[in-house]
Design a protein around this motif. Structure first.
Motif, PDB file in Angstrom:
ATOM      1  N   ALA A  15       0.815  -1.201   0.000  1.00  0.00           N
ATOM      2  CA  ALA A  15       0.000   0.000   0.000  1.00  0.00           C
ATOM      3  C   ALA A  15       0.854   1.259   0.000  1.00  0.00           C
ATOM      4  CB  ALA A  15      -0.933   0.003   1.206  1.00  0.00           C
ATOM      5  N   GLY A  16       2.109   1.170   0.439  1.00  0.00           N
ATOM      6  CA  GLY A  16       2.986   2.328   0.480  1.00  0.00           C
ATOM      7  C   GLY A  16       3.430   2.794  -0.894  1.00  0.00           C
ATOM      8  N   LEU A  17       3.247   1.989  -1.915  1.00  0.00           N
ATOM      9  CA  LEU A  17       3.684   2.344  -3.262  1.00  0.00           C
ATOM     10  C   LEU A  17       2.526   2.992  -4.014  1.00  0.00           C
ATOM     11  CD1 LEU A  17       6.226   2.207  -4.969  1.00  0.00           C
ATOM     12  CD2 LEU A  17       5.422   0.050  -5.879  1.00  0.00           C
ATOM     13  N   SER A  18       2.187   4.194  -3.625  1.00  0.00           N
ATOM     14  CA  SER A  18       1.110   4.941  -4.261  1.00  0.00           C
ATOM     15  C   SER A  18       1.671   5.736  -5.435  1.00  0.00           C
ATOM     16  CB  SER A  18       0.474   5.887  -3.244  1.00  0.00           C
ATOM     17  OG  SER A  18       1.439   6.838  -2.824  1.00  0.00           O
ATOM     18  N   LYS A  19       0.778   6.429  -6.142  1.00  0.00           N
ATOM     19  CA  LYS A  19       1.232   7.261  -7.256  1.00  0.00           C
ATOM     20  C   LYS A  19       2.190   8.335  -6.765  1.00  0.00           C
ATOM     21  CE  LYS A  19      -2.584   6.786 -10.464  1.00  0.00           C
ATOM     22  NZ  LYS A  19      -3.638   7.485 -11.206  1.00  0.00           N
ATOM     23  N   LEU A  64      23.327   4.106  -6.015  1.00  0.00           N
ATOM     24  CA  LEU A  64      22.143   4.630  -5.330  1.00  0.00           C
ATOM     25  C   LEU A  64      20.919   4.544  -6.245  1.00  0.00           C
ATOM     26  CD1 LEU A  64      21.068   5.984  -2.752  1.00  0.00           C
ATOM     27  CD2 LEU A  64      21.630   8.188  -3.820  1.00  0.00           C
ATOM     28  N   LYS A  65      21.096   4.877  -7.521  1.00  0.00           N
ATOM     29  CA  LYS A  65      19.986   4.738  -8.473  1.00  0.00           C
ATOM     30  C   LYS A  65      19.560   3.284  -8.606  1.00  0.00           C
ATOM     31  CE  LYS A  65      20.850   6.503 -12.467  1.00  0.00           C
ATOM     32  NZ  LYS A  65      21.121   7.255 -13.704  1.00  0.00           N
ATOM     33  N   ALA A  66      20.529   2.387  -8.660  1.00  0.00           N
ATOM     34  CA  ALA A  66      20.214   0.962  -8.763  1.00  0.00           C
ATOM     35  C   ALA A  66      19.427   0.497  -7.543  1.00  0.00           C
ATOM     36  CB  ALA A  66      21.491   0.144  -8.923  1.00  0.00           C
ATOM     37  N   PHE A  67      19.797   0.992  -6.354  1.00  0.00           N
ATOM     38  CA  PHE A  67      19.067   0.644  -5.143  1.00  0.00           C
ATOM     39  C   PHE A  67      17.610   1.078  -5.245  1.00  0.00           C
ATOM     40  CE2 PHE A  67      17.291   2.430  -1.244  1.00  0.00           C
ATOM     41  CZ  PHE A  67      17.104   1.265  -0.520  1.00  0.00           C
ATOM     42  N   TYR A  68      17.372   2.315  -5.658  1.00  0.00           N
ATOM     43  CA  TYR A  68      15.995   2.806  -5.762  1.00  0.00           C
ATOM     44  C   TYR A  68      15.190   2.011  -6.778  1.00  0.00           C
ATOM     45  CZ  TYR A  68      16.051   6.798  -2.662  1.00  0.00           C
ATOM     46  OH  TYR A  68      16.067   7.583  -1.546  1.00  0.00           O
ATOM     47  N   MET A  74      11.109  -2.875  -8.515  1.00  0.00           N
ATOM     48  CA  MET A  74      11.149  -4.330  -8.528  1.00  0.00           C
ATOM     49  C   MET A  74      10.621  -4.895  -7.208  1.00  0.00           C
ATOM     50  SD  MET A  74      14.753  -4.813 -10.535  1.00  0.00           S
ATOM     51  CE  MET A  74      14.622  -6.566 -10.711  1.00  0.00           C
ATOM     52  N   HIS A  75      10.103  -4.025  -6.349  1.00  0.00           N
ATOM     53  CA  HIS A  75       9.400  -4.374  -5.113  1.00  0.00           C
ATOM     54  C   HIS A  75      10.233  -5.144  -4.099  1.00  0.00           C
ATOM     55  CE1 HIS A  75       5.761  -2.914  -7.012  1.00  0.00           C
ATOM     56  NE2 HIS A  75       6.045  -3.667  -8.047  1.00  0.00           N
ATOM     57  N   GLU A  79       9.738  -7.118   0.228  1.00  0.00           N
ATOM     58  CA  GLU A  79       9.932  -8.554   0.425  1.00  0.00           C
ATOM     59  C   GLU A  79      10.413  -8.839   1.845  1.00  0.00           C
ATOM     60  OE1 GLU A  79       9.055 -10.895  -1.575  1.00  0.00           O
ATOM     61  OE2 GLU A  79       8.585  -9.618  -3.286  1.00  0.00           O
ATOM     62  N   LYS A  80      10.426 -10.089   2.189  1.00  0.00           N
ATOM     63  CA  LYS A  80      10.886 -10.506   3.513  1.00  0.00           C
ATOM     64  C   LYS A  80      12.398 -10.312   3.617  1.00  0.00           C
ATOM     65  CE  LYS A  80       7.247 -13.789   4.483  1.00  0.00           C
ATOM     66  NZ  LYS A  80       6.456 -12.871   5.226  1.00  0.00           N
ATOM     67  N   LEU A  81      12.869 -10.142   4.831  1.00  0.00           N
ATOM     68  CA  LEU A  81      14.274  -9.861   5.082  1.00  0.00           C
ATOM     69  C   LEU A  81      15.179 -10.969   4.543  1.00  0.00           C
ATOM     70  CD1 LEU A  81      16.362  -7.997   6.378  1.00  0.00           C
ATOM     71  CD2 LEU A  81      16.023  -9.270   8.504  1.00  0.00           C
ATOM     72  N   GLY A  82      14.754 -12.218   4.635  1.00  0.00           N
ATOM     73  CA  GLY A  82      15.562 -13.340   4.146  1.00  0.00           C
ATOM     74  C   GLY A  82      15.852 -13.228   2.660  1.00  0.00           C
ATOM     75  N   LEU A  83      14.855 -12.894   1.869  1.00  0.00           N
ATOM     76  CA  LEU A  83      15.058 -12.743   0.431  1.00  0.00           C
ATOM     77  C   LEU A  83      15.952 -11.543   0.145  1.00  0.00           C
ATOM     78  CD1 LEU A  83      14.434 -13.627  -2.462  1.00  0.00           C
ATOM     79  CD2 LEU A  83      12.437 -12.125  -2.392  1.00  0.00           C
ATOM     80  N   GLN A  84      15.735 -10.453   0.855  1.00  0.00           N
ATOM     81  CA  GLN A  84      16.577  -9.271   0.669  1.00  0.00           C
ATOM     82  C   GLN A  84      18.039  -9.596   0.952  1.00  0.00           C
ATOM     83  OE1 GLN A  84      15.001  -6.298   3.283  1.00  0.00           O
ATOM     84  NE2 GLN A  84      13.327  -5.758   1.919  1.00  0.00           N
TER      85      GLN A  84
END
Length: 115
Positions: A15-19, A64-68, A74-75, A79-84
């Protein structure tokens, strides 16, 4: 007729990914890109900073751009901390091995020419 209720369970974190958030991330990416262009086309050619420092800043801004991009578009942020952690650690090892291969290749190239 039966009523179908759509469960939103598991989707609250997206829900945090709004327009507004998308535009905010777009603005940050645009600002970083403009700074990179200024470094590449103005600051480095005029010699305001050395190429080593300019390249370091440029690479840091690109990461930094790649991180964003990975986190929001790419959401991965949701995701869960384990996947991150698994993706981040894998990425770090890949970069590490690329650097090692470049160093080894440079070493072999230098010593093959001299002998």
């Amino acid at each position: 007729m039966s009523e179908h209720s759509h469960s939103t369970e598991g989707h609250e974190e997206h829900a945090g990914l709004s327009k507004g958030k998308i535009w905010q991330v777009f603005g940050i990416l645009l600002l970083i890109t403009v700074i990179e262009f200024i470094i590449a086309l103005v600051i480095l050619p005029k010699g305001y900073i050395s190429h080593g420092i300019g390249n370091f800043i440029y690479i840091a801004l690109t990461l930094l751009k790649a991180f964003y991009i990975v986190a929001y578009f790419m959401h991965l942020k949701y995701e869960k901390l384990g996947l991150q952690l698994s993706l981040t650690v894998s990425f770090i090892f890949i970069i590490y091995f690329i650097v090692l291969m470049l160093i080894e290749g440079g070493f072999l190239n230098l010593h093959m020419i001299n002998h």
